[in-house]
Design an enzyme around this catalytic site. Structure first.
Site, PDB file in Angstrom:
ATOM      1  N   HIS A 169       0.913  -1.177  -0.005  1.00 13.41           N
ATOM      2  CA  HIS A 169      -0.062  -0.005   0.005  1.00 13.41           C
ATOM      3  C   HIS A 169       0.970   1.201   0.069  1.00 13.41           C
ATOM      4  O   HIS A 169       1.652   1.405   0.875  1.00 13.41           O
ATOM      5  CB  HIS A 169      -0.838  -0.044   1.247  1.00 13.41           C
ATOM      6  CG  HIS A 169      -1.704  -1.212   1.446  1.00 13.41           C
ATOM      7  ND1 HIS A 169      -1.071  -2.367   2.018  1.00 13.41           N
ATOM      8  CD2 HIS A 169      -2.857  -1.518   1.201  1.00 13.41           C
ATOM      9  CE1 HIS A 169      -2.076  -3.435   1.898  1.00 13.41           C
ATOM     10  NE2 HIS A 169      -3.194  -2.888   1.539  1.00 13.41           N
ATOM     11  N   LYS A 189      -1.922  -8.255  -3.920  1.00 10.82           N
ATOM     12  CA  LYS A 189      -2.725  -7.025  -3.971  1.00 10.82           C
ATOM     13  C   LYS A 189      -1.969  -6.068  -4.015  1.00 10.82           C
ATOM     14  O   LYS A 189      -0.861  -5.698  -3.119  1.00 10.82           O
ATOM     15  CB  LYS A 189      -3.384  -7.355  -2.627  1.00 10.82           C
ATOM     16  CG  LYS A 189      -4.430  -6.087  -2.411  1.00 10.82           C
ATOM     17  CD  LYS A 189      -4.869  -6.080  -1.014  1.00 10.82           C
ATOM     18  CE  LYS A 189      -5.517  -4.602  -0.576  1.00 10.82           C
ATOM     19  NZ  LYS A 189      -5.666  -4.706   1.050  1.00 10.82           N
TER      20      LYS A 189
END
Length: 252
Positions: free
Chosen positions: A143, A170
């Site tokens: 992230h 992800k």
């Protein structure tokens, strides 16, 4: 591309799956929020353990996990401690982070763990192997709440996760412009078409990036995050609206 099946949910086929995050601070709130979430239309429950106050007490953490498992036995449970450096609520040492994830794996209560790519290569590889030995899937994540790197770097990170045997790579990035959203979508498409042999999850955050949370089936993201009450990241929309849009795009 192979799919990933957790309980009866097939990730990587059909419309993107909806993940919701539960962010309760104590066992009482875990229980009350779980009961409220149970009435909501979603596919995967993410427990954001970094919001849980009594983190040093592993028994307390696992008691909360047991409540979630018993309240929603049919829902895949994703155990996530989001580190402060990647936008989470609490800082934690690498050793404590790995120990917490191993305790979750050992508990038999969780179906998936979230493992941050930049935890350390050796620790990541060992934890993936440990999870897989216990039939727990790994969502490997990265992230950046400040910027969106070039497409080549996005793809390189996703490919590194794949090389570390993540079940689902992800990445979530903050756009500084609309063109950053296009960069994320183009990288997702290139990854999905040229390199991915498993489902991936990508998103561009904030209001600017909302389209990326809706268009996963077009560009190659297998899941998206929706909000039940409070959003766990900027740009999340309500699960009901999300399901409506995903269904429209799927049936078009």
């Amino acid at each position: 591309m192979k799919t990933v099946t957790v309980k009866d949910l097939v990730i990587g086929a059909g419309a993107p799956k909806i993940i919701v995050s539960l962010m309760a601070k104590d066992i009482a709130r875990v229980k009350s929020e779980a009961l409220a979430y149970r009435e909501t239309d979603f596919d995967i429950l993410e427990w954001r353990v970094d919001h849980f106050a009594d983190l040093s007490n592993v028994e307390s953490v696992m008691a909360a996990a047991k409540i979630l498992r018993e309240t929603m036995p049919e829902k895949p449970l994703l155990f996530t401690f989001r580190s402060a450096k990647e936008g989470g609520e609490q800082a934690i040492s690498t050793e404590a982070y790995i120990a917490l994830n191993r305790a979750a794996i050992d508990s038999g209560l969780v179906d998936m763990i979230d493992l941050e790519l930049f935890t350390g290569d050796d620790q990541v590889k060992e934890t993936v192997a440990y999870a897989h030995a216990h039939d727990v899937k790994v969502v490997m994540s990265n992230h950046d709440f400040h910027k969106t790197p070039e497409a080549e770097e996005i793809i390189a990170r996703l490919r590194k996760m794949q090389s570390f045997d993540a079940d689902i790579p992800k990445i979530a990035l903050m756009p500084q412009s609309t063109s950053d959203v296009l960069t994320l979508l183009a990288a997702t498409l290139e990854m999905q078409e040229q390199y991915a042999d498993r489902p991936i999850i990508t998103m561009s955050m904030a209001k600017t990036g909302v389209i990326s949370r809706l268009a996963g089936e077009v560009f190659g993201s297998a899941a998206t995050f929706g909000a039940v009450k409070k959003a766990s990241a900027p740009g999340q929309i309500s699960v009901n609206d999300l399901r409506t849009v995903l269904t429209i795009l799927h049936q078009a």
